[in-house]
Write a protein that holds these residues in place. Structure first.
Motif: not given
Length: 69
Positions: A6-12, A15-16
């Motif tokens: 989840r953190r990697l997706l947010l950093e990429a 949108p949450a």
């Protein structure tokens, strides 16, 4: 999905609000069943399956089979 994914997706820049986490399953079949139930309820037409390369072939096949039921 793990918190680190989840953190990697947010950093990429994902949108949450579009990240859905299915955390009840203990097998790939259950993951497909629970995820497809959620997708049908929300009327989603597609999704991105996040998994390791090792599990990708089995995951895709399982989701495809479950999608047809």
């Amino acid at each position: 999905m793990t918190r680190s994914t989840r953190r990697l997706l947010l950093e990429a820049g994902v949108p949450a609000s579009v990240i859905q986490i299915e955390g009840k399953s203990t097998t790939t079949r259950e993951n497909a069943e629970f995820t497809l139930k959620l997708m049908r309820a929300e009327k989603f037409q597609s999704a991105i399956l996040v998994t390791s390369w090792y599990h990708s072939r089995r995951s895709l096949k399982t989701f495809d089979i479950m999608r047809r039921t």
